[in-house]
Design a protein around this motif. Structure first.
Motif, short mmCIF file in Angstrom:
data_model
loop_
_atom_site.label_atom_id
_atom_site.label_comp_id
_atom_site.label_asym_id
_atom_site.label_seq_id
_atom_site.Cartn_x
_atom_site.Cartn_y
_atom_site.Cartn_z
N SER A 1 13.38 -43.59 4.31
CA SER A 1 14.20 -43.97 5.47
C SER A 1 13.45 -44.94 6.37
N HIS B 1 14.03 -48.54 5.46
CA HIS B 1 15.25 -49.18 5.98
C HIS B 1 14.98 -49.78 7.36
N HIS C 1 12.77 -52.94 7.02
CA HIS C 1 13.57 -54.11 6.65
C HIS C 1 14.63 -54.45 7.70
N PHE D 1 17.33 -52.91 8.52
CA PHE D 1 18.71 -52.72 8.06
C PHE D 1 19.48 -51.73 8.94
N ILE D 2 18.74 -50.98 9.77
CA ILE D 2 19.42 -50.01 10.65
C ILE D 2 19.29 -50.55 12.07
N GLU E 1 19.72 -49.47 -0.05
CA GLU E 1 18.96 -50.60 -0.61
C GLU E 1 18.88 -50.54 -2.13
N ASP F 1 25.43 -52.70 3.71
CA ASP F 1 24.77 -51.83 2.73
C ASP F 1 25.06 -52.26 1.29
N TYR G 1 23.00 -44.42 4.38
CA TYR G 1 23.83 -45.63 4.56
C TYR G 1 23.92 -45.92 6.04
N SER G 2 24.04 -47.22 6.35
CA SER G 2 23.93 -47.59 7.74
C SER G 2 25.26 -48.00 8.36
N ARG H 1 6.62 -49.87 -0.22
CA ARG H 1 7.81 -50.71 -0.41
C ARG H 1 7.76 -51.44 -1.76
#
Ligand SMILES: NC(=O)c1ccc[n+]([C@@H]2O[C@H](COP(=O)([O-])OP(=O)(O)OC[C@H]3O[C@@H](n4cnc5c(N)ncnc54)[C@H](O)[C@@H]3O)[C@@H](O)[C@H]2O)c1
Ligand SMILES: [Zn+2]
Ligand SMILES: [Zn+2]
Length: 391
Positions: free
Chosen positions: A40, A43, A46, A48-49, A265, A289, A313-314, A378
């Motif tokens: 997590s 995420h 990157h 993404f959240i 991802e 996503d 999932y975001s 990663r």
């Protein structure tokens, strides 16, 4: 104190930050003895959240020694006690906490009003996981303030090492809840997408709960070998067709239960054309996503089966085959883990030797090496599966 601090996309640094202090009578301060990097966290790495801010302290999988306790938490917690800190902050009193739905505690998210607007209803406060879940500093640090500490803790017996106990705060109950959500019956074939730390826990938990067979899907040899060592049949999605192999292994029926331990991802590759479309849309901010695993699970799952989704999932996903999902009569279960719902049972199972979650650790380093280890984890360098940091 020293802590791993988010500065922006792919920019985490080990900085000196202000020491945490008791801010509320229910708080405690814990000296962190072990913490881990979670999938997590990638995420967030990157970006993404949404709703991370430069200066936020990372980390939500941690344990340590209580060094200070607020007046209202003193009856429940003593200085010197060793605790695992669940990643979900819980009040223990609201209607959802009383139902055991701890990850949607109604009181601990101090930014609930904003979260309500974004999600319809906000979730619990989480450590080190954006301002939508309260903006609480995380535990990849020397010390952490634990709000609602009288309830937000798991006491650890001295006989257990940090490595055995640490994952009670996140990945072990996450794998457990994902398997429980499958309602496993003795004849069930369970397929798990993703053999990262969460997938590894899902595999072992599904076997503990009596699945007839577990199938593990990934593309990294060391992760597939660890899955196989745990009792699963591996499928390498880079060299084999997941759909054909699952059909073969299940006599054409499809897995009864499917677990998504990959999340938003999913790997981007030419053999998964939808993942390329998702990646393009992500870059143009048309979709948040990458949902290849969800689509594949819906396609292969046996009718009337269950899709259990611990993967995070975001926001928005496109091209969801709702017709397939509906007509096959699939059940979807998901959520951030209700950590404390499972703690007593899992602690007992560790003490009895039914499971030792430390098997997943491949790297143990100091906090200063944290920023580098985010990259190693990663990029799956050095066969990295799970990183533990000792502040
Ligand atoms: N629900 C919860 O409370 C909770 C708790 C912890 C972690 N998580 C989530 O669980 C997920 C996994 O976490 P992790 O720590 O194991 O992360 P990880 O990144 O180490 O593991 C993800 C794995 O998925 C594999 N993968 C990628 N694309 C795939 C595909 N198409 N098919 C099969 N496998 C694929 C990757 O190779 C990788 O090994 C993340 O989304 C994380 O945020 C959820
Ligand atoms: Zn986590
Ligand atoms: Zn609550």
């Amino acid at each position: 104190m020293r802590a791993l601090v988010w500065h922006g996309k792919e920019d985490i640094r080990c900085d000196t930050v202000t020491d945490p202090q008791i801010e509320d009578a229910r708080d405690a301060i814990v000296r962190v003895t072990s913490c881990a990097i979670c999938g997590s966290d990638l995420h967030l790495f990157h970006n993404f959240i949404p709703a991370m801010l430069p200066g936020d302290v990372m980390g939500h999988e941690m344990m340590g020694e209580v060094v200070e306790v607020g007046t209202a938490a003193k009856a429940a917690l003593k200085v010197g006690e060793r605790i695992v800190i669940p990643f979900t902050i819980i009040c223990g009193e609201c209607e959802q906490c009383r139902r055991g739905n701890f990850s949607v505690c109604e009181r601990t998210n101090r930014n609930k009003a904003i979260a309500d607007k974004v999600f319809g209803h906000g979730t619990a406060g989480l450590f080190g996981y954006t301002h939508l879940t309260g903006g609480y500093p995380g535990g990849q640090a020397e010390y952490i303030r634990v709000p609602f500490a009288d309830r937000t803790h798991i006491k650890v017996p001295n006989a257990l090492s940090d490595d055995q106990a640490l994952f009670l705060g996140d990945i072990l109950p996450t794998g457990w809840q994902a398997a429980i959500n499958c309602d496993i019956e003795p004849s069930d074939i369970v397929a798990v997408w993703g053999c990262g730390p969460v997938g590894q826990m899902c595999i072992r938990c599904a076997i503990l709960l009596g699945a007839a067979q577990v199938i593990a899907i990934d593309c990294l040899p060391e992760r597939l070998s660890m899955a196989e060592a745990g009792g699963a049949v591996p499928i390498d999605f880079k060299t084999e067709s997941v759909i054909e192999r699952l059909a073969e292994l299940t006599g054409g029926k499809g897995p009864d239960k499917c677990i998504d331990a990959t999340g938003l991802e999913a790997h981007v590759s030419i053999t998964h054309p939808d993942s390329i479309l998702d990646r393009g849309k992500q870059m143009m901010m048309l979709e948040s996503d990458r949902a290849h695993v969800l689509r594949e699970m819906i396609y292969v799952c046996r009718p009337a089966g269950v899709l259990s989704i611990p993967g995070v999932y975001s926001g928005l996903v496109d091209k969801m085959p709702m017709g397939m999902l509906m007509n096959k009569g699939l059940t979807v279960r998901t959520g951030q883990t209700h950590v404390n719902r499972w703690s007593d049972d899992l602690l007992r199972r560790i003490e009895e030797g039914q499971i030792d979650p430390s098997f997943v650790i491949t790297h143990t380093v100091g906090l200063e090496d944290g920023p580098e280890m985010y990259r190693v984890f990663r990029d799956k360098q050095d066969s990295c599966i799970k990183v533990v940091l000792k502040p």
